[in-house]
Design a protein around this motif. Sequence first.
Motif, PDB file in Angstrom:
ATOM      1  N   SER A 146       4.512   5.743  -7.721  1.00  0.00           N
ATOM      2  CA  SER A 146       4.535   4.650  -6.757  1.00  0.00           C
ATOM      3  C   SER A 146       3.770   5.009  -5.486  1.00  0.00           C
ATOM      4  O   SER A 146       2.898   4.260  -5.034  1.00  0.00           O
ATOM      5  CB  SER A 146       5.978   4.292  -6.410  1.00  0.00           C
ATOM      6  OG  SER A 146       6.040   3.387  -5.331  1.00  0.00           O
ATOM      7  N   TYR A 147       4.063   6.172  -4.911  1.00  0.00           N
ATOM      8  CA  TYR A 147       3.417   6.546  -3.656  1.00  0.00           C
ATOM      9  C   TYR A 147       1.949   6.914  -3.859  1.00  0.00           C
ATOM     10  O   TYR A 147       1.129   6.708  -2.962  1.00  0.00           O
ATOM     11  CB  TYR A 147       4.193   7.685  -2.988  1.00  0.00           C
ATOM     12  CG  TYR A 147       5.549   7.237  -2.506  1.00  0.00           C
ATOM     13  CD1 TYR A 147       5.673   6.094  -1.713  1.00  0.00           C
ATOM     14  CD2 TYR A 147       6.710   7.921  -2.865  1.00  0.00           C
ATOM     15  CE1 TYR A 147       6.924   5.653  -1.286  1.00  0.00           C
ATOM     16  CE2 TYR A 147       7.955   7.490  -2.435  1.00  0.00           C
ATOM     17  CZ  TYR A 147       8.055   6.356  -1.650  1.00  0.00           C
ATOM     18  OH  TYR A 147       9.292   5.907  -1.229  1.00  0.00           O
ATOM     19  N   ARG A 182       0.107   3.502  -3.942  1.00  0.00           N
ATOM     20  CA  ARG A 182       0.177   2.634  -2.772  1.00  0.00           C
ATOM     21  C   ARG A 182      -0.786   3.015  -1.659  1.00  0.00           C
ATOM     22  O   ARG A 182      -1.425   2.159  -1.068  1.00  0.00           O
ATOM     23  CB  ARG A 182       1.620   2.619  -2.239  1.00  0.00           C
ATOM     24  CG  ARG A 182       2.558   1.770  -3.067  1.00  0.00           C
ATOM     25  CD  ARG A 182       3.995   1.905  -2.602  1.00  0.00           C
ATOM     26  NE  ARG A 182       4.174   1.597  -1.195  1.00  0.00           N
ATOM     27  CZ  ARG A 182       5.346   1.685  -0.567  1.00  0.00           C
ATOM     28  NH1 ARG A 182       6.424   2.078  -1.234  1.00  0.00           N
ATOM     29  NH2 ARG A 182       5.441   1.384   0.707  1.00  0.00           N
ATOM     30  N   ASP A 221      12.609   7.249   0.292  1.00  0.00           N
ATOM     31  CA  ASP A 221      12.705   5.887  -0.236  1.00  0.00           C
ATOM     32  C   ASP A 221      13.471   4.949   0.702  1.00  0.00           C
ATOM     33  O   ASP A 221      13.218   3.745   0.713  1.00  0.00           O
ATOM     34  CB  ASP A 221      13.404   5.896  -1.599  1.00  0.00           C
ATOM     35  CG  ASP A 221      12.450   6.231  -2.737  1.00  0.00           C
ATOM     36  OD1 ASP A 221      11.234   6.317  -2.482  1.00  0.00           O
ATOM     37  OD2 ASP A 221      12.923   6.410  -3.864  1.00  0.00           O
ATOM     38  N   SER A 280      10.785   2.603   0.293  1.00  0.00           N
ATOM     39  CA  SER A 280      11.103   1.846  -0.918  1.00  0.00           C
ATOM     40  C   SER A 280      12.608   1.584  -0.965  1.00  0.00           C
ATOM     41  O   SER A 280      13.328   2.161  -1.786  1.00  0.00           O
ATOM     42  CB  SER A 280      10.654   2.611  -2.168  1.00  0.00           C
ATOM     43  OG  SER A 280      10.857   1.843  -3.326  1.00  0.00           O
ATOM     44  N   ARG A 286      14.341   0.905  -4.410  1.00  0.00           N
ATOM     45  CA  ARG A 286      14.530   2.082  -5.264  1.00  0.00           C
ATOM     46  C   ARG A 286      15.620   2.987  -4.688  1.00  0.00           C
ATOM     47  O   ARG A 286      16.399   3.591  -5.443  1.00  0.00           O
ATOM     48  CB  ARG A 286      13.211   2.846  -5.416  1.00  0.00           C
ATOM     49  CG  ARG A 286      13.302   3.971  -6.427  1.00  0.00           C
ATOM     50  CD  ARG A 286      11.951   4.516  -6.865  1.00  0.00           C
ATOM     51  NE  ARG A 286      11.176   4.990  -5.743  1.00  0.00           N
ATOM     52  CZ  ARG A 286       9.949   4.549  -5.455  1.00  0.00           C
ATOM     53  NH1 ARG A 286       9.384   3.605  -6.198  1.00  0.00           N
ATOM     54  NH2 ARG A 286       9.281   5.037  -4.429  1.00  0.00           N
ATOM     55  N   ASN A 335       8.542  -1.888   1.841  1.00  0.00           N
ATOM     56  CA  ASN A 335       8.704  -2.821   0.713  1.00  0.00           C
ATOM     57  C   ASN A 335       9.607  -3.976   1.104  1.00  0.00           C
ATOM     58  O   ASN A 335      10.545  -3.793   1.833  1.00  0.00           O
ATOM     59  CB  ASN A 335       9.298  -2.097  -0.503  1.00  0.00           C
ATOM     60  CG  ASN A 335       8.218  -1.341  -1.241  1.00  0.00           C
ATOM     61  OD1 ASN A 335       7.055  -1.393  -0.868  1.00  0.00           O
ATOM     62  ND2 ASN A 335       8.610  -0.618  -2.298  1.00  0.00           N
TER      63      ASN A 335
END
Length: 296
Positions: free
Chosen positions: A146-147, A150, A231, A235, A238, A296
Motif C-alpha cells: 500500500s505505502y 501511494r 496506519d 490508513s 486498516r 485515507n
Amino acid sequence: MKLVSHTRILPHELLFGGFLFITWARLIYSTSFFNPASLMYLVFIGANLFLIVACIKKETALRWKLRLLFYPIVTSLTYLHLQTALLAIHRVGTIEDGLQDALLQKIYGVLTLSAKMQSLVHPMLTELLSLFYLALIPYLLFAMLSYHSRSLELFKTFSIGLFSLYGVGFLGYTLLPAMGPHSAIQGFSIPVEGWMLFTRLNSAIVELVSNKVDAFPSLHAAISTYLLFFDRVHSPKRYKFFLVPCIGMWIATLYLGYHYFVDLIAGFALAAGAVFIMTHYAISHGKEMEQITTRN
C-alpha cells in the motif's frame, strides 16, 4: 529535479547496515574473510552502499525504489540465514549450544508466565490465537504494498522506522539467541490435533520458516505495533481492521509459547524507538507525516 529531498544515508540504512557490519565482523573473527557466510554479508554491505551512492549521485524514481526495496529482500535473506551465521560465530555444532533461553527465563521471573497459561489451553482458543499470530504476514504485506504504491516519500518514511526496527531486532537475535518457551521449557505443549486448521498451519509455518533464534526481542510485537501506529495516521481503515488481531497476536506470543514476557516488552520498546526515529527524521526536515500525503 529532486524526487525526494535529503538523499544522504537514512537512519534505517545506518542501523540495518550496522547490524550487517557487526555480524560480518563477528563472522570474520570466528571463521575467516573467505568463509561463505562472511562473503554473503560483505555482498549485502556492498550492495547497500552501491544503491545509496547511485541514488545520491543521480536521483531517479527507479533508483529510489531500488534503494528502498533492497531492505525487504535483505531482511528476508538474513533472517533465514541467521541460524547458520550464529553456528559459525559461536563455533558450535548445534544451535542449542549457543542459546540464551536460560538467561531470558530468569529475567523478572518470567519463565512461568507462558507456562502458567497452559492451564487456559482449549482447542477453540488455540485456533483463534493461532489465526491472530498468523495475521502479521498479511498485515505487513498489505502495508508495504500500500505505502509503496501511494507515494515514494511516504514509503521512504515508512521504511525508515520499519527497517530501523529490523536492524536492531536482528542484532538482538545475534546477541541473545533464544528459541522461546515452546522449545526451551520441558513439558510445554500446545496440543495440535483434530479440526484445528489454523493451529496446524501456524505450527507448520513456524517449524518451516523460523530460524530458531528469534525469541528476543519479539518482532511480532514490534512490527505489529509500528504498523498500527503508522496506519492510525495514514490508513485508519486498516488500523481499525487489524487492531483486535494485533492485540490477540500479542497474547498469542505468550500463549503459544513463542516468546517470553521480556521479549514482548523489548518488542514494544523497539517499536517505540522506531516510531521516534521515523517521526524525528520527518519533523526535523519539516515533513511531518500528516503533510506527506492525504489521509485515507
